[in-house]
Design a protein around this motif. Sequence first.
Motif, PDB file in Angstrom:
ATOM      1  N   THR A 113      58.162  79.825  16.665  1.00 46.33           N
ATOM      2  CA  THR A 113      58.242  79.958  18.124  1.00 46.33           C
ATOM      3  C   THR A 113      58.397  78.634  18.865  1.00 46.33           C
ATOM      4  N   ILE A 164      52.024  82.032  16.200  1.00 51.29           N
ATOM      5  CA  ILE A 164      53.075  82.350  17.170  1.00 51.29           C
ATOM      6  C   ILE A 164      52.651  81.907  18.561  1.00 51.29           C
ATOM      7  N   LEU A 168      54.088  78.276  20.998  1.00 50.35           N
ATOM      8  CA  LEU A 168      54.657  78.242  22.349  1.00 50.35           C
ATOM      9  C   LEU A 168      54.058  77.129  23.199  1.00 50.35           C
TER      10      LEU A 168
END
Length: 466
Positions: A113, A164, A168
Amino acid sequence: MEGAFGLSLTIAACHARRQCRSKASHRFRRVWAATAVETRVESPPVEAAQNEPPNEPSERNLIVLLVAAAYVIWQMDKVNMSVAILPMAEQMGWDSADEGVIQSSIFWGYAATQIIGGFLATRYGGKRVLLFAVTLWSCATMLAPVAASMSTQVFIASRVLVGIGEGLAPAAGLRMVATWVPESERSRAVSTLGSGKTSGSIAGLLLAPVVINSLGWQAMFYSFGFLGLLWAGVWLLKGKDREGSSTVASEEAIPWLSILRTPQLWGVVVAHFCHDWGGYALLTWTPTYLNQALGYNLEGSSEITVIPSVCAVAVAAGSGILADSLHGNGMDLTSVRKLFQSIGFFIPCLMLGLLATTGNVEPGSLMPIVLLTFGIASGACSYAGLYSSHADLSAKYSALVNAISTTFGALAGVCSNAYAGYMLKATGSWSQAIFLPSIALYVVGWAVYISLYDATPVDWDAQDEK
């Protein structure tokens, strides 16, 4: 994080000071290494003068501290597994190879991500992306005990979900710093984030064994996850993107080709991969090393692992202040970055090399702890080196630069942890599993970074138009 950072960001206004080169100079400089398009831009500003960070130190300091607080929680939720793995492995019957897969699973999601996080932060700003990231990984952390009760595979899936969310965060956090903090203060700001990460390691390693021994490993996941949700509530109220900072509108094309063909970028990427190979291996395996090789128990191994992290906070803070001071006194930014990154590679090389030659050590031996402390702590000089390099190249596209680079850093975490687990099971040698591979990659990373990196800002939009 209140006492972890020890930095007082005194912000001075940033003035536009570069002029556009002539068209003839552009034509001449477009050739790089006889084949590639030249990507250095000597003088054009990355953003217009009116978009330079304003002189609003109190507001800017709050943003940096809140982002650093997110980094504390981020790292707590990453290192908690390095402590919980000991009682969980005993309860679940995991061997070293299983532990390697489990320890590396968070990096699978983390790597997946990074680019998405950079794209979203570039499009929509850092606040919303960081809020979603922390909320996601905190909820996934709280789900871990339920997942573990179902099966090892489901537990691994929960750790991937944590990764994940964490994947970010870096691009969003760096974008906040790149748009709020001027170049003259940037090393200190990035080092503050680095101190936040290291402080998270300290907090996680100190709190995890206490919670585990008192309430069980399940309670550790619940309490750490709740802390992230608490931060998310504060960020929702207090966090904000800087007014007037450049974002990329939905109809505006991102100059991917110009970005990806930049030699400076790949100097950072290779250095990031090589540095994080050793960094993540040491982060996740040091408690196990102290437990298995030196005979320390759960609390003892965690407490000793904190020593290098405490020293790393001081090194990160000091290197950031010194880097900005050297740059302010006339040293060009490229030389500053290369100086601190060289220190961040070579002292760890020396310490790990000495550690690899010690062979079998007596339980409770002090020398390995001293070598680990100097090696891990000196690596924090990289916060004034390669980790500040992402924002140097472009404030507007700093999130994407960071995302590309950190993707490779996350892949290093996947590979180094899986490799370490496999080699420990196959050979039982800590030198072959962690120390020697880290040394080799540190040398490669240094050579590439020194050869390719240049801190001169790059106007990728102008290059894409050509």
